[in-house]
Design an enzyme around this catalytic site. Sequence first.
Site, PDB file in Angstrom:
ATOM      1  N   ASP A  67      54.887  39.504  80.560  1.00 46.58           N
ATOM      2  CA  ASP A  67      54.436  38.740  79.394  1.00 46.58           C
ATOM      3  C   ASP A  67      53.440  39.528  78.550  1.00 46.58           C
ATOM      4  OD1 ASP A  67      52.453  38.653  81.334  1.00 46.58           O
ATOM      5  OD2 ASP A  67      52.665  36.510  81.724  1.00 46.58           O
ATOM      6  N   ASP A 136      47.770  26.534  88.171  1.00 45.90           N
ATOM      7  CA  ASP A 136      48.632  25.384  87.839  1.00 45.90           C
ATOM      8  C   ASP A 136      50.083  25.619  88.292  1.00 45.90           C
ATOM      9  OD1 ASP A 136      49.490  27.287  86.049  1.00 45.90           O
ATOM     10  OD2 ASP A 136      49.058  26.121  84.236  1.00 45.90           O
ATOM     11  N   HIS A 138      51.948  28.318  87.581  1.00 47.53           N
ATOM     12  CA  HIS A 138      52.816  29.102  86.701  1.00 47.53           C
ATOM     13  C   HIS A 138      53.146  30.468  87.287  1.00 47.53           C
ATOM     14  CE1 HIS A 138      49.059  30.736  84.360  1.00 47.53           C
ATOM     15  NE2 HIS A 138      49.441  31.645  85.216  1.00 47.53           N
ATOM     16  N   GLU A 143      54.463  27.817  82.144  1.00 49.00           N
ATOM     17  CA  GLU A 143      53.535  26.747  82.505  1.00 49.00           C
ATOM     18  C   GLU A 143      54.312  25.545  83.045  1.00 49.00           C
ATOM     19  OE1 GLU A 143      50.610  27.544  82.696  1.00 49.00           O
ATOM     20  OE2 GLU A 143      49.665  28.290  80.868  1.00 49.00           O
TER      21      GLU A 143
HETATM   22  P1  PGA Z   1      45.155  36.024  88.168  1.00 45.34           P
HETATM   23  O1  PGA Z   1      46.300  35.336  87.311  1.00 45.34           O
HETATM   24  O2  PGA Z   1      45.826  37.094  88.957  1.00 45.34           O
HETATM   25  O3  PGA Z   1      44.189  36.587  87.169  1.00 45.34           O
HETATM   26  O4  PGA Z   1      44.565  34.958  89.024  1.00 45.34           O
HETATM   27  C1  PGA Z   1      47.496  34.997  87.917  1.00 45.34           C
HETATM   28  C2  PGA Z   1      48.391  34.270  86.931  1.00 45.34           C
HETATM   29  O5  PGA Z   1      47.878  33.564  86.064  1.00 45.34           O
HETATM   30  O6  PGA Z   1      49.618  34.412  87.052  1.00 45.34           O
END
Ligand code: PGA
Length: 265
Positions: A67, A136, A138, A143
């Site tokens: 992304d 959450d 994702h 999301e």
């Molecule tokens: P993080 O993010 O590794 O910074 O916890 C993970 C994500 O949002 O996929």
Amino acid sequence: MEIVIKPDYDAMSRCAADFVETSLRRKPDLVIGLATGSTPLGLYRELARRHREEGLSFAHATTFNLDEYIGLPADHPQSYHSFMRESFFRHVDLDASRTHLPDGNAADIAAECAAYEAAIRAAGGIDLQVLGIGNDGHIGFNEPSSSLRSRTRIKTLTEQTVRANARFFGGADKVPHHAITVGVGTIFEARQCLLLASGPDKAAAVAAAVEGPLTAMCPASALQFHDACTLILDETAAVGLKRGRYYRYVYDTKPAWQQWEKPAR
Ligand code: PGA
């Protein structure tokens, strides 16, 4: 799903590096899906060390990131272009022409998304997809409520994700609200998935992904349907799992021919 539980973040990262290294040694022209965020930083550091000290080469590999934010200049320090360059690409022998991220500044976002999908297909598809998980549930920026068959497209970040990423931007008001992300369906087509999670704020999302129902409300739960998905967790991210003892037992009694982890050094 294969669930591997390691004592801490460093052990999780080394174990993930073993997984990637084993895949890369088997197939030097591996097509790797890469993730951003704080979770894979230890993996990237360890792969860079193995490149430097042990000759692990990425010269024939190709990468596709999950992304990129929309509207952030590619050279912005928090763009995923910058993140990948600083945390991984510039430390290994990956040719820039073989690394791919969506262009969040494309004039035609829909065309950019279609071109990204076409580029993945043209490379033969993703062999190994590295994933983090949002608190959450994702994966990528898919999301909750993302279609489980979705393809690369624009997504609006949830307020929870904006808050979680505010630490990188020095305030939630500076976090872009939109991103281009590969879809759950795109991720699902990877031949292997490797999801990493560390820290107690991931425990509920990990439990929902592994032991909860298959639901678009936890996009990571779609991995229950994937036929080659490994999760490497640290203890704190695994505390919500009801069957933790069983996963440890499975891993500890794995036949030698199935093992990919390097012996402790
Ligand atoms: P993080 O993010 O590794 O910074 O916890 C993970 C994500 O949002 O996929």
